[in-house]
Design an enzyme around this catalytic site. Structure first.
Site, PDB file in Angstrom:
ATOM      1  CD  GLU A 107      -1.927   2.246   1.274  1.00  0.00           C
ATOM      2  OE1 GLU A 107      -1.831   3.230   0.203  1.00  0.00           O
ATOM      3  OE2 GLU A 107      -1.828   2.723   2.347  1.00  0.00           O
TER       4      GLU A 107
ATOM      5  CB  CYS B 271      -1.818   6.928   1.231  1.00  0.00           C
ATOM      6  SG  CYS B 271      -2.979   5.897   2.320  1.00  0.00           S
TER       7      CYS B 271
END
Length: 412
Positions: A177, A212
């Site tokens: 990720e 993010c």
């Protein structure tokens, strides 16, 4: 239960160690607890299946049972920005799947993982040696990538580090990720101006943009652009910044002065190339003002790369050309999540089917992650999915038992 009893200890630790505003810190502790509760539930749903396999003369009399088994020992590396809940998203499904693990927490924020480890060490249902939590340098953690005794590597962090790790991981599974530069399209004010402005502010600036899926690129229909921009700038200019322990503070410090300087440099580049600062734009030590920049050239870092800070790029688009704005959303190396505000059913499905991301959020910003959803990206944003049930799939593998004439008392 002990995590709940130590709720405020966790929250104050996040506030002090990561500089996270106390309201955000308490929100993260709540999410960590929910994540473990979800994993406990999923541990009871490791379903298998029965297969009739007598599909040809050769396999006459055969049937099968398929079960999922733990993949083996897992290596985990977690980031600084959510040092509790992103640890939970690796640790909780591993426990549910029955996998031992070694976790390296972020060097800047290891305390939450260590407190969590202290709690888990007292659990009588976890056997001795079931896990290790290992604060160490990046070089010292190299074996977490290369050692073949690990059967899965799960990493959350920067693309430059993550993809290199994958190339050196050998035969093990890899889940990455790696962030993004999330886009949000405001095609309509759903449900109204006040609500959309509030959602965008939260999505772009909560915990100083260090997420993010923070809103970084904002595209607004030209028919509503002026009124939307005016309301957004007015409210962002009024956000309170300062001591993260103050419950009224929304903008706290970023993780390091080096990162703060990088953000300031990217803002300066955007302005020098023609972008216009509508509010903010200044840095003082580790404090970066909530910043909105209009019409940033798309090759600038503030638009094309991941800022990971309180910086929002805004521009208007031709509201009669929805296809083109979706193409612009896709004009990115990343593809984690995107948001679209619209009441048009066909536009919503067009966005869902055509935006190249792991998740499309309709009528909210991309900065929402429900802890049970499949979560992950495409392109440079990562590989594989988190979210408890989906993480368990990666942490287990199917095994089939084939049976000849099972349940037959007389075999022809």
């Amino acid at each position: 239960k002990e995590a709940t009893d130590r709720f405020e200890e966790f929250a104050q630790m996040l506030c002090v160690e990561a500089g996270k505003p106390i309201a955000d810190a308490r929100g993260e502790v709540k999410r960590m607890i929910i994540t473990f509760e979800l994993a406990a539930e999923e541990a009871t749903r490791l379903y298998g299946e029965f297969q009739p396999l007598d599909i040809s003369e050769k396999s006459s009399g055969y049937s099968g049972i398929v079960r999922r088994f733990p993949v083996g020992t897992i290596s985990m590396i977690s980031p600084f920005n959510f040092p509790l809940n992103l640890v939970a998203h690796k640790v909780a499904p591993a426990i549910a799947a029955g996998c031992p693990f070694v976790l390296k927490p972020a060097s800047k924020t290891p305390l939450g993982a260590l407190i969590l480890g202290d709690i888990l060490s007292k659990d009588p249902l976890l056997p001795e040696g079931a896990f290790s939590i290992l604060p160490c340098t990046r070089d010292a953690a190299d074996l977490l990538t290369t050692d073949e005794r690990f059967k899965l590597l799960t990493f959350t962090g920067s693309p430059s580090v993550g993809w290199k790790m994958k190339s050196r991981a050998g035969k093990k599974k890899v889940v990455l990720e790696l962030g993004g530069n999330a886009a949000c399209v405001v095609d309509e004010l759903v449900p109204n101006l006040e609500a959309v402005v509030s959602q965008v502010i939260h999505g772009a600036f909560y915990q100083s943009g260090q997420s993010c899926i923070s809103v970084q690129r904002l595209f607004v229909n030209d028919s509503i652009y002026d009124v939307f921009r005016s309301a957004l700038v007015e409210q962002v200019s009024a956000l309170k910044a300062g001591d993260p322990s103050d419950p009224e503070v929304f903008i706290g410090p970023v993780i390091s002065e080096k990162d703060a300087q990088r953000m300031a440099d990217w803002i300066e580049e955007a302005v020098s190339e023609g972008g216009k600062v509508l509010c903010g734009g200044k840095r003082d030590g580790v404090m970066v003002e909530a910043t909105i920049i209009e019409n940033v050239p798309h090759m600038c870092k503030a638009f094309s790369e991941e800022v990971f800070g309180p910086v929002l790029c805004i521009e208007k688009y031709n509201g009669s050309d929805f296809r083109s704005i979706i193409d612009l959303v896709n004009d990115s190396d990343f593809g984690l999540q995107a948001g679209v505000f619209t009441n048009n059913f066909n536009k919503a499905f067009y966005a869902f089917e055509n935006i190249e991301v792991g998740g499309v959020v309709i009528n909210d910003v991309p900065s929402i992650r429900v802890d049970s959803q499949p979560y992950g990206g495409v392109k440079s944003a990562g590989l594989g999915r988190e979210g408890i049930r989906y993480a368990i799939e990666d942490m287990t593998e199917m095994r089939v038992m084939l049976m000849k004439n099972a349940g037959k008392l007389e075999i022809p």
